[in-house]
Motif scaffolding. Structure first.
Motif, PDB file in Angstrom:
ATOM      1  N   GLU A 136       0.807  -1.221   0.000  1.00 18.77           N
ATOM      2  CA  GLU A 136       0.000   0.000   0.000  1.00 18.77           C
ATOM      3  C   GLU A 136       0.846   1.280   0.000  1.00 18.77           C
ATOM      4  OE1 GLU A 136       0.873  -1.150   4.217  1.00 18.77           O
ATOM      5  OE2 GLU A 136       0.274  -2.178   2.379  1.00 18.77           O
ATOM      6  N   THR A 137       2.123   1.181   0.412  1.00 15.70           N
ATOM      7  CA  THR A 137       2.969   2.377   0.474  1.00 15.70           C
ATOM      8  C   THR A 137       4.239   2.271  -0.372  1.00 15.70           C
ATOM      9  OG1 THR A 137       4.031   1.503   2.479  1.00 15.70           O
ATOM     10  CG2 THR A 137       2.182   3.037   2.784  1.00 15.70           C
ATOM     11  N   LEU A 138       4.413   1.199  -1.130  1.00 16.95           N
ATOM     12  CA  LEU A 138       5.659   1.000  -1.860  1.00 16.95           C
ATOM     13  C   LEU A 138       5.956   2.132  -2.852  1.00 16.95           C
ATOM     14  CD1 LEU A 138       5.801  -2.845  -2.597  1.00 16.95           C
ATOM     15  CD2 LEU A 138       7.121  -1.519  -0.937  1.00 16.95           C
ATOM     16  N   THR A 139       4.929   2.620  -3.518  1.00 18.74           N
ATOM     17  CA  THR A 139       5.151   3.717  -4.461  1.00 18.74           C
ATOM     18  C   THR A 139       5.665   4.953  -3.733  1.00 18.74           C
ATOM     19  OG1 THR A 139       3.447   2.921  -5.991  1.00 18.74           O
ATOM     20  CG2 THR A 139       4.063   5.242  -6.151  1.00 18.74           C
ATOM     21  N   ALA A 140       5.023   5.298  -2.631  1.00 15.31           N
ATOM     22  CA  ALA A 140       5.428   6.475  -1.857  1.00 15.31           C
ATOM     23  C   ALA A 140       6.830   6.299  -1.277  1.00 15.31           C
ATOM     24  CB  ALA A 140       4.427   6.733  -0.734  1.00 15.31           C
ATOM     25  N   LEU A 141       7.135   5.107  -0.795  1.00 14.20           N
ATOM     26  CA  LEU A 141       8.453   4.843  -0.232  1.00 14.20           C
ATOM     27  C   LEU A 141       9.534   5.001  -1.293  1.00 14.20           C
ATOM     28  CD1 LEU A 141       7.681   1.677   1.956  1.00 14.20           C
ATOM     29  CD2 LEU A 141       7.953   4.020   2.750  1.00 14.20           C
ATOM     30  N   ASP A 162      12.816   5.447   6.895  1.00  9.57           N
ATOM     31  CA  ASP A 162      11.615   4.643   6.685  1.00  9.57           C
ATOM     32  C   ASP A 162      10.624   4.849   7.830  1.00  9.57           C
ATOM     33  OD1 ASP A 162       9.874   2.819   5.613  1.00  9.57           O
ATOM     34  OD2 ASP A 162      11.183   1.083   5.855  1.00  9.57           O
ATOM     35  N   GLY A 163       9.353   4.544   7.550  1.00 13.43           N
ATOM     36  CA  GLY A 163       8.305   4.677   8.549  1.00 13.43           C
ATOM     37  C   GLY A 163       8.371   3.593   9.613  1.00 13.43           C
ATOM     38  N   VAL A 164       7.516   3.717  10.618  1.00 18.93           N
ATOM     39  CA  VAL A 164       7.550   2.833  11.775  1.00 18.93           C
ATOM     40  C   VAL A 164       6.877   1.499  11.485  1.00 18.93           C
ATOM     41  CG1 VAL A 164       7.563   4.785  13.361  1.00 18.93           C
ATOM     42  CG2 VAL A 164       5.380   3.732  12.725  1.00 18.93           C
ATOM     43  N   ASP A 208      18.136   5.025   4.693  1.00 19.51           N
ATOM     44  CA  ASP A 208      19.302   5.117   5.568  1.00 19.51           C
ATOM     45  C   ASP A 208      19.054   4.479   6.932  1.00 19.51           C
ATOM     46  OD1 ASP A 208      21.210   6.793   3.979  1.00 19.51           O
ATOM     47  OD2 ASP A 208      19.491   8.144   3.998  1.00 19.51           O
ATOM     48  N   GLY A 209      17.797   4.412   7.332  1.00 17.80           N
ATOM     49  CA  GLY A 209      17.471   3.846   8.633  1.00 17.80           C
ATOM     50  C   GLY A 209      15.969   3.798   8.804  1.00 17.80           C
ATOM     51  N   LYS A 210      15.555   3.422  10.015  1.00 14.62           N
ATOM     52  CA  LYS A 210      14.129   3.241  10.270  1.00 14.62           C
ATOM     53  C   LYS A 210      13.707   3.992  11.519  1.00 14.62           C
ATOM     54  CE  LYS A 210      10.539  -0.321  10.114  1.00 14.62           C
ATOM     55  NZ  LYS A 210       9.974   0.261   8.870  1.00 14.62           N
ATOM     56  N   THR A 211      12.557   4.643  11.444  1.00 12.75           N
ATOM     57  CA  THR A 211      11.976   5.240  12.634  1.00 12.75           C
ATOM     58  C   THR A 211      11.309   4.150  13.459  1.00 12.75           C
ATOM     59  OG1 THR A 211      10.035   5.839  11.304  1.00 12.75           O
ATOM     60  CG2 THR A 211      11.681   7.556  11.707  1.00 12.75           C
TER      61      THR A 211
END
Length: 291
Positions: A169-174, A190-192, A215-218
């Protein structure tokens, strides 16, 4: 102004209203901390949370990068918060729900007006459909902008979508966010992962984000730090391979070969650039955590 070698493997949200959590943050192995005044703080607790964070910043968080997520400037609290933290020991200001270059520019101008240090940067939360369509404009909005931070929970809500294990559902936005960050030299986070009792899902999400170029993840809980640090940091094997590629390439150039082959694979300049990036990140992690 982007410090591309600063480790941001794990970026933990910490609620500003919880003084015990702020104190505990000084002992955690997160690379960065987002000291939150927005979603994690109720309206009637925002003033107290602001003071809590200001007090915590005075003693510092050790090697951990400390950034403050203020409320939007259109809210009753945002402007006062920005003014309060402009001359604090915060490393950056996180601006929620950024949907235009003008929002970033307004914050940058206000920080200058409030005599904030030149080293204080801005992180933009990307968490609405409109933000995705404005990514290119936002990413090049101001030299003080250092990072794009994906707010996937709000984005999924606005899309009327559902959270799935594959994050289809979010791959395009990511992907578009990573492209915008790389196009303009920004960090991108990246999101949580919302499920606290789903370690396998967290690991899958971290691997996916790493492989996409984040670069990393929240993070929303200290228990998630270990997985993010391990997955977004270069492994011993990756470090060794990067060193081997550089040695092989330099030997080939010295001998006049022009190209190098290592373990049956062609090595070109682009592979050396990536190898140097990996080694720089590994060195930064070692140096930062040693402090």
């Amino acid at each position: 102004m982007t410090n591309t070698n600063r480790p941001r493997r794990s970026v933990l949200y910490m609620p500003g209203a919880n003084t015990r959590a702020l104190e505990k943050a000084k002992t955690l192995s997160a690379d960065s901390l987002i000291l939150d005044l927005e979603d994690a703080v109720a309206p009637d607790a925002k003033s107290a949370a602001r003071e809590n964070i200001l007090n915590a910043l005075q003693s510092g968080f050790g090697y951990r990068e400390a950034v403050v997520r203020i409320n939007g400037l259109s809210t009753p609290w945002g402007l006062d918060e920005l003014k309060a933290f402009a001359n604090s020991k915060a490393d950056a200001i996180v601006l929620p729900k950024v949907e235009s270059a003008e929002q970033v520019q307004e914050v940058a101008n206000l920080l200058k007006k409030f005599s904030a240090p030149a080293s204080m940067t801005i992180w933009a939360m990307i968490e609405t459909p409109k933000a995705i369509f404005k990514l290119s404009e936002i990413a090049q909005s101001h030299p003080s902008l250092e990072a794009l931070v994906l707010g996937t929970s709000d984005l999924v809500k606005d899309l009327h979508a559902r959270h799935t294990p594959t994050r289809i559902e979010t791959l395009t936005a990511l992907s578009l966010s990573v492209l915008a960050a790389r196009a303009y030299g920004l960090c991108v986070l990246d999101g949580v992962h919302l499920s606290l009792d789903d370690e396998a899902g967290l690991i899958q999400s971290c691997i996916q984000g790493r492989d996409m170029g984040f670069d990393g993840k929240t993070l929303i809980h200290p228990n998630q730090i270990k997985a993010a640090n391990e997955i977004f940091g270069p492994s011993p094997q990756e470090i060794a391979e990067a060193q081997e590629r550089i040695v092989a390439y330099e030997a080939a150039i010295t001998s006049g070969a022009g190209i190098a082959v290592l373990n049956g694979k062609l090595i070109e300049e682009l592979h050396i650039q990536d190898a140097k990036r990996i080694l720089a990140l590994a060195n930064a992690i070692a140096k930062t955590t040693a402090n």
